[in-house]
Design a protein around this motif. Sequence first.
Motif, PDB file in Angstrom:
ATOM      1  N   GLU A   1       0.818  -1.217   0.000  1.00 10.71           N
ATOM      2  CA  GLU A   1       0.000   0.000   0.000  1.00 10.71           C
ATOM      3  C   GLU A   1       0.853   1.270   0.000  1.00 10.71           C
ATOM      4  OE1 GLU A   1      -2.957   1.076  -0.220  1.00 10.71           O
ATOM      5  OE2 GLU A   1      -4.289  -0.643  -0.055  1.00 10.71           O
ATOM      6  N   GLY A   2       2.138   1.144   0.267  1.00  6.85           N
ATOM      7  CA  GLY A   2       2.998   2.314   0.316  1.00  6.85           C
ATOM      8  C   GLY A   2       3.083   2.957   1.682  1.00  6.85           C
ATOM      9  N   PHE A   3       2.634   2.257   2.729  1.00  3.93           N
ATOM     10  CA  PHE A   3       2.687   2.816   4.083  1.00  3.93           C
ATOM     11  C   PHE A   3       4.091   2.736   4.677  1.00  3.93           C
ATOM     12  CE2 PHE A   3      -1.938   1.152   4.577  1.00  3.93           C
ATOM     13  CZ  PHE A   3      -2.390   2.177   3.755  1.00  3.93           C
ATOM     14  N   LEU A   4       4.930   1.862   4.147  1.00  4.63           N
ATOM     15  CA  LEU A   4       6.315   1.721   4.622  1.00  4.63           C
ATOM     16  C   LEU A   4       7.206   2.414   3.605  1.00  4.63           C
ATOM     17  CD1 LEU A   4       6.211  -2.064   5.644  1.00  4.63           C
ATOM     18  CD2 LEU A   4       5.634  -0.059   7.018  1.00  4.63           C
ATOM     19  N   HIS A   5       7.591   3.625   3.900  1.00  4.13           N
ATOM     20  CA  HIS A   5       8.243   4.461   2.907  1.00  4.13           C
ATOM     21  C   HIS A   5       9.686   4.038   2.639  1.00  4.13           C
ATOM     22  CE1 HIS A   5       4.715   6.937   2.896  1.00  4.13           C
ATOM     23  NE2 HIS A   5       4.841   7.205   4.185  1.00  4.13           N
ATOM     24  N   ASP A   6      10.330   3.419   3.606  1.00  2.00           N
ATOM     25  CA  ASP A   6      11.694   2.939   3.405  1.00  2.00           C
ATOM     26  C   ASP A   6      11.620   1.521   2.851  1.00  2.00           C
ATOM     27  OD1 ASP A   6      14.310   2.148   3.455  1.00  2.00           O
ATOM     28  OD2 ASP A   6      14.743   3.005   5.426  1.00  2.00           O
TER      29      ASP A   6
ATOM     30  N   LEU B   1      11.196  -1.585   9.577  1.00  2.00           N
ATOM     31  CA  LEU B   1      10.203  -0.546   9.815  1.00  2.00           C
ATOM     32  C   LEU B   1       8.829  -1.150  10.067  1.00  2.00           C
ATOM     33  CD1 LEU B   1       9.556   2.476   9.871  1.00  2.00           C
ATOM     34  CD2 LEU B   1       9.214   2.374   7.383  1.00  2.00           C
ATOM     35  N   GLY B   2       8.460  -2.167   9.285  1.00  2.00           N
ATOM     36  CA  GLY B   2       7.171  -2.836   9.485  1.00  2.00           C
ATOM     37  C   GLY B   2       7.061  -3.472  10.848  1.00  2.00           C
ATOM     38  N   ASN B   3       8.139  -4.076  11.327  1.00  2.00           N
ATOM     39  CA  ASN B   3       8.147  -4.647  12.674  1.00  2.00           C
ATOM     40  C   ASN B   3       8.003  -3.580  13.733  1.00  2.00           C
ATOM     41  OD1 ASN B   3       8.739  -7.693  13.239  1.00  2.00           O
ATOM     42  ND2 ASN B   3       9.810  -7.239  11.339  1.00  2.00           N
ATOM     43  N   GLU B   4       8.609  -2.428  13.501  1.00  2.00           N
ATOM     44  CA  GLU B   4       8.462  -1.319  14.451  1.00  2.00           C
ATOM     45  C   GLU B   4       7.001  -0.882  14.527  1.00  2.00           C
ATOM     46  OE1 GLU B   4      11.059   1.866  13.425  1.00  2.00           O
ATOM     47  OE2 GLU B   4      12.898   0.701  13.717  1.00  2.00           O
ATOM     48  N   TYR B   5       6.357  -0.750  13.380  1.00  2.00           N
ATOM     49  CA  TYR B   5       4.947  -0.356  13.366  1.00  2.00           C
ATOM     50  C   TYR B   5       4.091  -1.407  14.064  1.00  2.00           C
ATOM     51  CZ  TYR B   5       5.819   3.351   9.890  1.00  2.00           C
ATOM     52  OH  TYR B   5       6.239   4.484   9.249  1.00  2.00           O
ATOM     53  N   TYR B   6       4.325  -2.645  13.734  1.00  2.00           N
ATOM     54  CA  TYR B   6       3.540  -3.740  14.309  1.00  2.00           C
ATOM     55  C   TYR B   6       3.712  -3.776  15.825  1.00  2.00           C
ATOM     56  CZ  TYR B   6       1.862  -8.589  14.916  1.00  2.00           C
ATOM     57  OH  TYR B   6       1.194  -9.721  15.308  1.00  2.00           O
ATOM     58  N   THR B   7       4.951  -3.664  16.284  1.00  2.00           N
ATOM     59  CA  THR B   7       5.233  -3.699  17.722  1.00  2.00           C
ATOM     60  C   THR B   7       4.595  -2.517  18.430  1.00  2.00           C
ATOM     61  OG1 THR B   7       7.328  -4.853  17.325  1.00  2.00           O
ATOM     62  CG2 THR B   7       7.073  -3.742  19.447  1.00  2.00           C
ATOM     63  N   GLU B   8       4.644  -1.343  17.805  1.00  2.00           N
ATOM     64  CA  GLU B   8       4.062  -0.165  18.452  1.00  2.00           C
ATOM     65  C   GLU B   8       2.536  -0.278  18.537  1.00  2.00           C
ATOM     66  OE1 GLU B   8       4.051   4.722  18.323  1.00  2.00           O
ATOM     67  OE2 GLU B   8       5.568   3.593  17.202  1.00  2.00           O
ATOM     68  N   LEU B   9       1.898  -0.821  17.506  1.00  2.00           N
ATOM     69  CA  LEU B   9       0.442  -0.994  17.562  1.00  2.00           C
ATOM     70  C   LEU B   9       0.059  -2.012  18.630  1.00  2.00           C
ATOM     71  CD1 LEU B   9      -0.483  -0.921  13.768  1.00  2.00           C
ATOM     72  CD2 LEU B   9      -0.979   0.820  15.479  1.00  2.00           C
ATOM     73  N   LEU B  10       0.894  -3.014  18.854  1.00  2.00           N
ATOM     74  CA  LEU B  10       0.673  -3.940  19.960  1.00  2.00           C
ATOM     75  C   LEU B  10       0.883  -3.235  21.292  1.00  2.00           C
ATOM     76  CD1 LEU B  10       2.402  -7.238  18.755  1.00  2.00           C
ATOM     77  CD2 LEU B  10      -0.027  -6.951  19.217  1.00  2.00           C
ATOM     78  N   GLN B  11       1.964  -2.485  21.373  1.00  2.00           N
ATOM     79  CA  GLN B  11       2.285  -1.780  22.615  1.00  2.00           C
ATOM     80  C   GLN B  11       1.194  -0.788  22.984  1.00  2.00           C
ATOM     81  OE1 GLN B  11       5.738   0.794  22.365  1.00  2.00           O
ATOM     82  NE2 GLN B  11       6.292   0.424  24.484  1.00  2.00           N
ATOM     83  N   ARG B  12       0.601  -0.180  21.992  1.00  2.00           N
ATOM     84  CA  ARG B  12      -0.468   0.799  22.230  1.00  2.00           C
ATOM     85  C   ARG B  12      -1.829   0.123  22.444  1.00  2.00           C
ATOM     86  NH1 ARG B  12       0.059   6.241  20.420  1.00  2.00           N
ATOM     87  NH2 ARG B  12       2.164   6.808  19.816  1.00  2.00           N
ATOM     88  N   ASN B  13      -1.876  -1.205  22.385  1.00  2.00           N
ATOM     89  CA  ASN B  13      -3.119  -1.974  22.578  1.00  2.00           C
ATOM     90  C   ASN B  13      -4.134  -1.719  21.484  1.00  2.00           C
ATOM     91  OD1 ASN B  13      -2.511  -3.273  25.219  1.00  2.00           O
ATOM     92  ND2 ASN B  13      -2.392  -1.140  25.889  1.00  2.00           N
TER      93      ASN B  13
END
Length: 849
Positions: free
Chosen positions: A251-256, A263-275
């Motif tokens: 979809e183009g959400f991961l710009h790098d 980067l995708g793992n960072e996003y995934y982990t943060e969405l988990l961390q934020r519940n």
Amino acid sequence: MGGIGKSTLAKKIFNDRRIEDEFQLKIWVCVPKEVKGEEVLKCVIRGAGGEPGYTNKRSELVPILERHVNGKKFFLVLDDVWAESRAVWDDLLRAPMSSGAHGSRLLVTSRDERVANGMRATKSHRVEKLSDEDGWSLLIKQVLPNGIESEIEDHREIGMQIVEKCDGLPLAIKSIGGVLCTKGNLRENWQAILRSNVWSMDGLPGDVHRAIYLSYEDLPPPLKQCFIFCSLFPEDFEFNKTDLIYRWLAEGFLHDKEDFWELGNEYYTELLQRNILEDTNKYHNQVECKMHDLLWSFTCQLGKGENCSGGQTVSRFEGSMKVRRLSIKGTEVNIEVIKKEKGLRTLIYFEPEIALDDLCKSFSNLRIIDLGSSHSNLSSLPDSLCDLVHLRYLDISNTELVKIPNSIGNLRNLVYFCCYGCQELSHVPPSIGNLRELRYLNFRNTKVEAIPMELSNLEKLSHLFGFVPYKNSLEGFSSLDGLESLSKLIDLLLEGLDRVSDRTIAERANLRSKNLLLVLNLEYTSLSSEEQLSQTDEKKISTEDVLNELCPPRFVKVVVIDGYFGRRLPNWLNLGAVALPNLRDIGILECACFEVLPMLGQLPNLHRLKIRGAYSVERVGEEFMQGDTKSKDPIVHTISGSARPAFPKLNELIFEEMPNWKEWHWNKGQPAMPKLKELCIEACPELRSLPEGLLLYATSLEFLQIIHADKLITVENIPSIKDIRVLRNPNLARISNLPNISNISIDHCPNLKAVMNPKALQTMRLCDYKMKLLPDYLTTTMSRKLIIRCDEELLLNIANQGESDSEWHKFKHISKVKVSTKDESLHATYQKTPFSFTTNVNANRVQMT
């Protein structure tokens, strides 16, 4: 009320080990507000282990469900039932589910009391809001994983005000906790959250709490896109982490694009961390997640306009919006109207019938085609699909695909191509080598046994599954040396490794240099133990040589070896911290020929170890238990200061199906496994005893399960154990000195005579359909609750509470007792205070006094 914890409580019950023991089938169904009976039937069938096929006819689905539950005791959860959908049980499921065994149970969660009344619930439980103190405790757990309140004790007053604004709703508190945990522990950050204008906002959609909206508003823009994208999938959908990250990439959400995985793992982990996403807890490494139904409803509201999903929603769509993403679930869809949306970028299908050629011709800008959950009868890919020059994500898994066309090579921007479960697929064209942007390729569970040598062109490949290496590289197909150029591999699954006998081919794969590789699965042709043992010495030696050359890089975290028939495990498993310092998870499965376990105790970061099917292992000894005596790291030294213990971080240890294992030698001079929490031993009939070292050094061990250890006589002197399960151990005679035990399950251990000193015991479960009398050790058991499963004859004896030959006096000192037959057709319950004794045994068969 949404977000109060109904589903969370139901999930805890659903996942409880006692439920696992009690029921043959566990089925979880999320019931949508606009319920479609056929979809519910399909979901229940799959939950019961069946496959509904391609039919959408209720008349065909009902008999399939009846067959799969017939005679089986099931535990069915209908989650989030609305008043509009409460007939799902009476009008749809009750009749076919009635073929299940007596004692089956239905658990329903709902926000509406009318649902419980309308479904004639025998018991109901209202989940109450949290008190402010409990809310504060929950907030602490979200903000501080270690739960040490002193680190934020200065923020208590602010925190309590935030909790009060959350109105006692756990989901709201967790959402705010997810925000705070990203802000650090500065007081001004907490004050900013408390003073946010969101708390005074009106007009929020549906049941969305202000805390949830605040959590969304705090997301960085890319994470908002990732969150809203999830609205395209059904309520309660379980996302695979890898697939979700690749969808975001497409979809183009991961710009790098080069470092997309990190980067995708960072996003995934943060969405988990934020519940915002929640771990399904099915796996130990958070690779699967789902979204709370309130958050799902919220993201559906946010996605309106660009996203269109569902069945009836799509059928009402009239082409007036600029829809960019479309998911189709349900057959009531006007394809002609949808085809007007020329800007469509994402198409996700959940229905087996799909006019793919027509759709591909209509939507030339598609980036994602996802048929992975459709179970489609698609047998070929149309040429029009291969003309989609913008396509980046193609999932045709679990379809009837027979052949991949040569024109697949036209998809020059494709990054994800999944054919998992296409069981009729056998041919891959050489043009696949043109997909030079490809990062993910999956031929797992197909008939593909040869991949063209052009695979080596895919130098950006990160995930490769189901690669069966050809015996050599001389006939146009790729062998192990085809991996040499794939330097960016992260996750690799090789199948049929026994086809390669030349170690130089394996050496050229050069796995050791692939520094990004984190997961390595090495699988061989599935053979029985007898077939493995009967392999020629020459074949065994060549198999050993090839595996020795497949040493992973030092950064690898997971290694699984499955079906290997070499006489020795690879040398690189013996090199410990030198070769594999980051290895966390090892599986050695169905490897019948090796006799000695490697020196795995030297691995400094190993958390989980599973050994299954080690047919030739007779002794687990010092070589396995040896720690790293050369370590100079003071953090990992033992109490004595000489060297760190073996398996310093091991948390879970599993031994299964080792029929010749007799001895586990671990002496008191070898510290090991100080963090071990779970130990499971199953189908090891020759094992005589647990080692002395386990009793002395595994001081964190809380859960012990022993199944079918025929020669084991005693389990004792493990003070840390809280939960123990012993099943089908015919010679087990004694369980003693487990001072902290709270739960014991004893299943068909007929010679068990002593269960001693369980002072903290809460629940004992005893199951044996052959016992004629209750065991005498019950008279000294101080459990608060006792559950007995026995045959009808013994139950009748127990029910005769006034007869001199009855058994009830053996448990009359226990607070609560339940006795039943296997199918629960007969049962009796006893309560000490206030006294009660009830049974459904017919009065003319039992004289009650």
